[in-house]
Scaffold this motif. Structure first.
Motif: not given
Length: 239
Positions: A138-165
């Protein structure tokens, strides 16, 4: 929104865990709240770390060039490299409205310090096959700054496996009549067995997207799999 102190404590907790290179955020926080004056003279901002022979500075998305008096705090989370994005809580050591200093504003990082995953976009048009996951988030917020697209998001996960985006450009990634560029925000859970909701921020470099250099570019149409809708869409415009 929970206090900045709680978020900092969460960061310290996750720094001791191997699952993610950066800590998760509280579900009540969003980019607008995080990048604001949180009271008692403390400010927070997303920014880009810059390194030169003079030391470390921060190109803030909100407050211009910031010069931390305690740059070792940035080094302590392995964020002391040019181009690395961070979220920092700080106090000004001079008047932030005083424009007499051309080099920037002196600050002390006092509370919140979060290493933001900083990535280039991936252009599927130049790759032999699509190896990117498309697990729900789930995307919860997005902004465009001078040099970046910034995306805040929620996901279902655990502390055992690193997810990728990834931010993926496809054959449909052409500027539309409104100047918006369609892109896909992909999430790969790597077959994780989730046991909790987690939240994070990622910044994608605009320089890695050729269409962003066009005078007609006005923003993004971000397509993602929300779980309920495999073609959910979030629109964000350049301000």
């Amino acid at each position: 929104m929970k206090t900045i102190h709680y978020l900092y404590a969460t960061c310290l907790l996750f720094a001791l865990m191997p699952a993610f290179s950066s800590c998760t955020l509280d579900a009540d926080d969003d980019l607008a709240n995080l990048e604001s004056n949180v009271g008692a003279g403390t400010f927070s901002t997303l920014g880009t770390v810059m390194m030169d022979n003079q030391g470390i500075t921060i190109e803030s998305d909100l407050y211009g060039n910031l010069i931390p008096e305690n740059p070792e705090t940035i080094s302590s989370i392995d964020a002391d490299s040019t181009g690395q994005r961070i979220l920092a809580g700080f106090i000004f050591l001079n008047n932030p409205t005083d424009q007499s200093s051309l080099e920037g504003h002196y600050i002390r990082i006092v509370d919140l310090l979060y290493k933001v995953n900083t990535l280039p976009a991936s252009d599927l048009r130049t790759l032999p096959e699509d190896n990117f996951g498309n697990d729900p988030l789930q995307i919860t917020d997005v902004s465009i700054s001078k040099k970046h697209l910034n995306i805040q998001y929620v996901y279902e996960g655990s502390k055992h496996i690193q997810h990728g985006v990834n931010l993926v450009l496809t054959n449909q990634s052409e500027l539309d009549a409104n100047g918006l560029l369609p892109v896909e925000f992909r999430h790969d859970a790597y077959n994780d067995s989730p046991d909790q909701s987690m939240e994070s921020i990622v910044s994608f470099t605009l320089e890695s997207i050729a269409e962003c250099q066009s005078a007609d570019f006005k923003g993004f149409r971000i397509i993602y799999n929300s779980g309920a809708n495999s073609q959910a869409e979030w629109r964000v415009f350049v301000k």
